[in-house]
Scaffold this active site. Structure first.
Site, PDB file in Angstrom:
ATOM      1  N   ASN A 195      40.374  42.241  38.175  1.00 21.81           N
ATOM      2  CA  ASN A 195      38.893  42.124  36.999  1.00 21.81           C
ATOM      3  C   ASN A 195      39.366  43.173  35.801  1.00 21.81           C
ATOM      4  O   ASN A 195      40.878  43.585  36.184  1.00 21.81           O
ATOM      5  CB  ASN A 195      37.878  42.214  37.941  1.00 21.81           C
ATOM      6  CG  ASN A 195      38.049  43.806  38.344  1.00 21.81           C
ATOM      7  OD1 ASN A 195      38.391  45.068  37.884  1.00 21.81           O
ATOM      8  ND2 ASN A 195      37.543  43.807  39.681  1.00 21.81           N
ATOM      9  N   LEU A 196      38.746  42.767  34.690  1.00 18.69           N
ATOM     10  CA  LEU A 196      39.301  43.751  33.506  1.00 18.69           C
ATOM     11  C   LEU A 196      39.366  45.449  33.797  1.00 18.69           C
ATOM     12  O   LEU A 196      40.561  45.740  33.527  1.00 18.69           O
ATOM     13  CB  LEU A 196      38.099  43.385  32.507  1.00 18.69           C
ATOM     14  CG  LEU A 196      38.695  44.873  31.090  1.00 18.69           C
ATOM     15  CD1 LEU A 196      39.864  43.515  30.757  1.00 18.69           C
ATOM     16  CD2 LEU A 196      37.625  44.220  30.437  1.00 18.69           C
ATOM     17  N   SER A 197      38.456  45.608  34.601  1.00 24.71           N
ATOM     18  CA  SER A 197      38.543  47.353  34.986  1.00 24.71           C
ATOM     19  C   SER A 197      40.362  47.425  36.017  1.00 24.71           C
ATOM     20  O   SER A 197      40.880  48.611  35.729  1.00 24.71           O
ATOM     21  CB  SER A 197      37.434  47.777  35.793  1.00 24.71           C
ATOM     22  OG  SER A 197      36.040  47.450  35.443  1.00 24.71           O
ATOM     23  N   GLU A 198      40.567  46.660  36.673  1.00 31.61           N
ATOM     24  CA  GLU A 198      41.596  46.605  37.205  1.00 31.61           C
ATOM     25  C   GLU A 198      42.746  46.618  36.905  1.00 31.61           C
ATOM     26  O   GLU A 198      43.754  47.113  36.765  1.00 31.61           O
ATOM     27  CB  GLU A 198      41.509  45.601  38.701  1.00 31.61           C
ATOM     28  CG  GLU A 198      40.554  45.934  39.590  1.00 31.61           C
ATOM     29  CD  GLU A 198      39.704  45.055  40.867  1.00 31.61           C
ATOM     30  OE1 GLU A 198      39.842  44.947  41.550  1.00 31.61           O
ATOM     31  OE2 GLU A 198      40.895  43.662  40.791  1.00 31.61           O
ATOM     32  N   ASP A 264      36.382  37.706  44.900  1.00 35.95           N
ATOM     33  CA  ASP A 264      36.010  36.126  46.521  1.00 35.95           C
ATOM     34  C   ASP A 264      36.255  34.632  46.081  1.00 35.95           C
ATOM     35  O   ASP A 264      37.025  33.653  46.071  1.00 35.95           O
ATOM     36  CB  ASP A 264      35.445  36.245  47.554  1.00 35.95           C
ATOM     37  CG  ASP A 264      35.858  37.890  48.313  1.00 35.95           C
ATOM     38  OD1 ASP A 264      36.492  38.882  47.987  1.00 35.95           O
ATOM     39  OD2 ASP A 264      34.618  38.057  48.820  1.00 35.95           O
TER      40      ASP A 264
END
Length: 477
Positions: A195-198, A264
């Protein structure tokens, strides 16, 4: 636009990763504890759902694909609950049991549509022997079209490099939902789905689309990836591949209730679509649509083929909300978890007119969701005569589903919807006309469950029978 779903029934996928059990306790909150400044929840409903890698497998199975799940569990009630639940939805479990560790379990307490606390029961599986996992992967490589590595940093994927190597040597694409900032361990994977944060935790904060693309392409080169898919919440998704233009896909979510497990769903749909023989771009298209559906549900959830088809075609094209009975029961259960009031009505609705539209709009105002149960063609013929229906069932359901006031449409074969209503048990059952409440099919069952029954007036001068007679009269002139 005509959109054909992938041939999921031909897809074979293996999921390897951190398996966990999600427990949910629901109940009302009416007071503060005298022992501490915390709310007291009177638990009245308990649910258990597969989480982590198990939820990925559930998402793949819900599409009709063949899926095998490999992970680490304890020898306990949680492991048995996982195996039982997954077997019921056709997930083949091949767990490696670790007697010294409990199965990872996450307990969430919810009240009034809010999560109050989460309690984690776990001990990391790091340091265990990965060979049993490698053996299971090797055994499956000849029968799968994709390998998913679902990483929650709980210890199942400590040998992720070996797993990637085994799959790539066999020509099987490897899809990974990453965890943490050490992307070196995922070197050589076919696709990462941070995701964007990761993504920004590894690549740095991105101030623009161009910067995101530039840094994403650098990650692909640095870690020898075939592709990178960055999921960006309300901004949709961005697919990056070497020597190809970036593919930006806007979000399709209409309402967001819970993002739990959305990642998921994305990787599950990606894997099933690729294993069915579709391109990566097509897989991202379907995964984006599925994500828009699942965030509208509470808790870890899955997406059915009909929900996915409705999402990719759009409401106006498909008759959004046309469902089977089983899909309707699931939709109603999700609505109730969100605290929504479910209203239900029924009828033939052969030639939709202003009276119908007004009636359905008024019924919808009485709650949060409106179900319309429709007589099948055979049921209509028995009720109205051999000349009816004028419009076949499929067309009647599509027209009803296109109305803004209607959430879900389902058909029934019997003369009355009593059995269907007894299975759904709406909070409010409504019927138009001059009925008495006790004469309405299903009223006894609804009352027995604590629900309400109401009669609404039809708009004067509107009648399908009168419309048909007028058409016949005009044609005879």
């Amino acid at each position: 636009m005509k959109v054909n779903l992938p041939a999921f029934e031909r897809a074979g996928v293996m999921v390897v990763g951190d398996v966990m059990l999600d427990r949910y306790w629901y109940g009302p909150t009416c007071r503060i504890s005298p022992e501490a400044p915390v709310p007291v929840v009177k638990v009245n409903t308990v649910e258990e759902r597969p989480g982590g890698a198990a939820n990925v497998a559930m998402n793949i199975a819900s599409l009709g694909a063949n899926v095998r799940l490999v992970g680490l569990t304890g020898i306990d009630d949680a492991a048995r609950a996982l195996s039982k639940t997954l077997a019921e939805v056709n997930v083949k479990c091949d767990f490696v049991s670790v007697p010294t560790h409990p199965t990872i379990t996450k307990l969430r307490v919810l009240s009034r549509n809010q999560q109050l606390i989460r309690l984690d029961f776990e001990e990391g599986f790091e340091g265990g022997d990965p060979q049993p996992l490698h053996e299971r992967i090797n055994q499956a490589l000849g029968s799968i079209g994709a390998l998913v590595l679902s990483d929650y940093a709980k210890g199942a994927l400590t040998s992720v490099q070996t797993m990637i190597s085994l799959a790539r040597q066999a020509g099987v694409p490897v899809l990974i939902d990453p965890k943490g900032t050490d992307f070196e361990r995922y070197r050589g994977a076919t696709l990462l789905t941070p995701n964007l944060s990761e993504f920004e935790a590894v690549a740095g904060k991105c101030k623009s689309e161009d910067e995101l693309v530039e840094r994403g392409m650098k990650l692909i080169a640095d870690y020898d990836l075939s592709a990178l898919l960055v999921t960006r919440s309300e901004q949709g998704m961005t697919l990056l591949q070497p020597n190809k233009a970036p593919l930006h896909m806007p979000t399709q979510a209409q309402e967001v209730y819970d993002v739990t497990g959305a990642g998921d769903t994305v990787i599950g749909v990606l894997a099933a679509t690729l294993a069915a023989g579709n391109t990566l771009e097509e897989a991202c298209y379907f995964a984006n649509a599925a994500a828009g559906v699942v965030v509208g549900k509470l808790g870890t959830s899955t997406v059915s083929p009909i929900e996915l088809e409705n999402a990719v075609r759009g409401r106006a094209d498909t008759g959004f909300g046309v469902m089977t009975e089983e899909e309707l029961r699931q939709a109603v259960a999700s609505a109730r978890k969100r605290g929504e009031k479910v209203v239900m009505t029924n009828g033939v609705f052969d030639i939709l007119h202003a009276g119908h539209v007004s009636y359905l709009a008024n019924a919808r105002k009485l709650g949060d969701r409106l179900i319309v149960a429709v007589n099948s063609d055979a049921s209509t013929k028995r009720l109205k005569g051999d000349s009816r229906p004028v419009n076949p069932l499929e067309q009647r359901m599509i027209v009803l589903g296109a109305l803004e006031s209607v959430d879900w449409v389902v058909s029934f074969e019997e003369d009355t919807p009593q059995r269907l209503i007894a299975g759904i048990l709406p909070d409010l059952l409504v019927k138009g006309g001059d009925y008495k409440p006790e004469e309405i099919a299903g009223s006894e069952e609804v009352w027995a469950n604590g629900g309400e029954v109401m009669v609404l007036n039809f708009e004067d001068g509107c009648s399908t029978t009168n419309i048909i007679k007028k058409i016949q009269t005009e044609s005879e002139k």
